[in-house]
Write a protein that holds these residues in place. Structure first.
Motif, PDB file in Angstrom:
ATOM      1  N   PHE A 113       0.913  -1.240  -0.017  1.00 38.27           N
ATOM      2  CA  PHE A 113      -0.156  -0.180   0.151  1.00 38.27           C
ATOM      3  C   PHE A 113       0.984   1.133  -0.076  1.00 38.27           C
ATOM      4  CE2 PHE A 113      -1.947   3.605   2.234  1.00 38.27           C
ATOM      5  CZ  PHE A 113      -3.426   3.477   1.801  1.00 38.27           C
ATOM      6  N   ASP A 114       1.912   1.242   0.971  1.00 34.23           N
ATOM      7  CA  ASP A 114       2.871   2.353   1.066  1.00 34.23           C
ATOM      8  C   ASP A 114       3.555   2.943  -0.338  1.00 34.23           C
ATOM      9  OD1 ASP A 114       1.839   2.939   3.562  1.00 34.23           O
ATOM     10  OD2 ASP A 114       3.832   1.827   4.495  1.00 34.23           O
ATOM     11  N   GLN A 115       3.690   1.823  -1.329  1.00 36.74           N
ATOM     12  CA  GLN A 115       4.486   1.796  -2.495  1.00 36.74           C
ATOM     13  C   GLN A 115       3.439   2.204  -3.576  1.00 36.74           C
ATOM     14  OE1 GLN A 115       7.120  -1.381  -3.308  1.00 36.74           O
ATOM     15  NE2 GLN A 115       7.023  -2.027  -1.356  1.00 36.74           N
ATOM     16  N   GLY A 116       1.986   2.365  -3.269  1.00 36.19           N
ATOM     17  CA  GLY A 116       1.216   2.978  -4.182  1.00 36.19           C
ATOM     18  C   GLY A 116       0.811   1.734  -5.227  1.00 36.19           C
ATOM     19  N   TYR A 117       0.653   2.164  -6.734  1.00 30.43           N
ATOM     20  CA  TYR A 117       0.128   1.209  -7.512  1.00 30.43           C
ATOM     21  C   TYR A 117       1.150   0.389  -7.793  1.00 30.43           C
ATOM     22  CZ  TYR A 117      -0.758  -0.548 -12.125  1.00 30.43           C
ATOM     23  OH  TYR A 117      -1.076  -1.495 -13.079  1.00 30.43           O
TER      24      TYR A 117
END
Length: 327
Positions: free
Chosen positions: A85-89
Motif C-alpha cells: 500500500f505504501d508503495q502505491g500502485y
C-alpha cells in the motif's frame, strides 16, 4: 481433512468464545478493519450500517474473536499488504493475489460475521429460529474454508476462485473509497494512486467477462467516476451470473487442495443472463449520485447509455484527462 476444519455455517456458530476462523477457544480479538487503515483515514469513530440500515456500529467497535495464531498470521499478512500500500500502485500491482484475497476476506467476512449475529439476535427477540438457505450455507462455507488457507494447509490449484483487478486511480490525497458486499462477496477499494476490485467467489469468470475493458485501462490512471462505473460492471455481472461456482476439494497427506471448476455456457445454461441496460443504469446511478448523475441522465430516449469508460459511438476507451468532473 475438510471434515476436521472448523465450519461455523454447519451449526451457525458465531460466538465470541470461539475463534472465527479455527473455532478454537480464545479470549483474543482483532478488529475487522486493520488498525492502521482506521487511523490513517480517521475511521475509528465513524459509523457503518448493517444491510437493513436499522443498526450501525463504530468501525473501531467491530471486532472478531481470534486465536493467538490467527491474530499473529493476520498481523503478518496486514504488514505485507501495508508495505505494498505504501508503495502505491506499483506495490499493489506486484502483490500476489492471494494476499489481496485474504486481506479483503478479513473485512468481508468480518462484516458477514456481524450480519449473522445481528440477524440471529433479531430473530431470537421475536421468537423465530435463525436459518440460512442451503445455497448461502454452501457459498459462505466455501469462502470460510478458503480463508483458512491463512493458517491451515489449504491450497488453491491453478484456476483461482476469485477475480481481482488492480489499476491506477486518481483521487485527492487521503481520500478512501470502498464498498463491501458481504452477501455477494464483493469488495471495492480505492485510494490516491490505485484501486482494486475483488469478486471473492466467482471462479474468475467475471474477470474474464470484463477482460476487454480491463485490457483497455491497462496503463491508464482512472478518474474516480470511471472507477465507480467499472465496479458497477463487476457488480452487475455478478448479479446476472446464472451458474453457481463449484469446487473439487481434494484431501491429501500434504493438505487440502481446492480446484475451482470452470464454467461453460450452453444454450440452455449460460454463465451470464441478459445484460439489461435499464437495470444496469439503475445500479450505476447509485454509484454516480455523488456527481448528481441520475438514472434518467444515464438512459435517455434514442441515445446510447452514458458511459465514462467507453465512447458509445467509437467504442474507444475514454481518456481520463478528458473527463471534467471533480475528483
Amino acid at each position: 481433512m475438510a471434515e476436521e476444519l472448523f465450519n461455523p455455517f454447519l451449526d451457525l456458530t458465531f460466538d465470541e468464545r470461539f475463534c472465527f476462523l479455527t473455532g478454537s477457544l480464545t479470549n483474543e480479538e482483532m478488529t475487522v478493519y486493520p488498525d492502521w487503515l482506521m487511523d490513517h483515514f480517521k475511521l475509528r469513530d465513524e459509523q457503518i450500517e448493517m444491510m437493513d440500515k436499522s443498526k450501525s456500529y463504530n468501525y473501531s467497535d467491530l471486532k472478531l474473536p481470534v486465536s493467538l495464531e490467527v491474530k499473529n498470521a493476520f498481523e503478518a499478512l496486514d504488514a505485507k499488504f501495508k508495505a505494498a500500500f505504501d508503495q502505491g500502485y506499483e506495490g499493489m500491482k506486484a502483490l500476489d493475489e492471494q494476499t489481496i484475497f485474504l486481506w479483503t476476506g478479513r473485512i468481508v467476512y468480518g462484516m458477514l460475521y456481524y450480519e449473522m449475529i445481528y440477524e440471529r439476535d433479531r430473530l431470537l427477540r421475536i421468537g423465530k429460529e435463525f436459518k440460512l438457505s442451503i445455497e448461502l450455507r454452501k457459498r459462505f462455507s466455501y469462502f470460510h474454508l478458503m480463508l483458512q488457507s491463512l493458517v491451515e494447509p489449504v491450497y488453491f490449484k491453478e484456476r483461482k476462485p476469485w477475480s481481482i483487478a488492480v489499476f491506477q486511480l486518481k483521487y485527492s490525497a487521503d481520500i478512501l473509497s470502498f464498498r463491501n458486499d458481504s452477501v455477494n462477496l464483493l469488495f471495492q477499494f480505492g485510494v490516491n494512486g490505485f484501486g482494486f476490485i475483488a469478486c471473492l467467489q466467482d471462479n474468475g469468470v467475471i474477470g474474464e467477462e470484463q477482460k476487454d475493458i480491463l485490457d483497455q485501462i491497462e496503463g491508464k490512471v482512472l478518474h474516480p467516476v470511471q472507477f465507480e462505473e467499472l465496479y458497477a460492471r463487476f457488480h452487475f455481472a455478478d448479479y446476472i451470473m446464472k451458474q453457481t461456482p463449484k469446487y473439487e476439494i481434494e484431501p491429501t497427506d500434504d493438505g487440502l487442495f481446492i480446484t475451482s471448476l470452470p464454467m461453460e455456457s450452453t444454450p440452455t445454461n449460460p454463465v451470464f443472463g441478459f445484460w439489461d441496460e435499464d437495470t444496469f443504469a439503475q445500479l450505476l446511478s447509485n454509484y454516480w449520485q455523488v456527481y448528481g448523475i441520475e438514472k434518467d441522465d444515464i438512459i435517455q430516449f434514442q441515445k446510447p447509455r452514458l458511459s465514462f469508460l467507453i465512447d458509445p459511438y467509437s467504442l474507444d476507451f475514454i481518456e481520463p484527462e478528458s473527463i471534467k468532473l471533480p475528483y
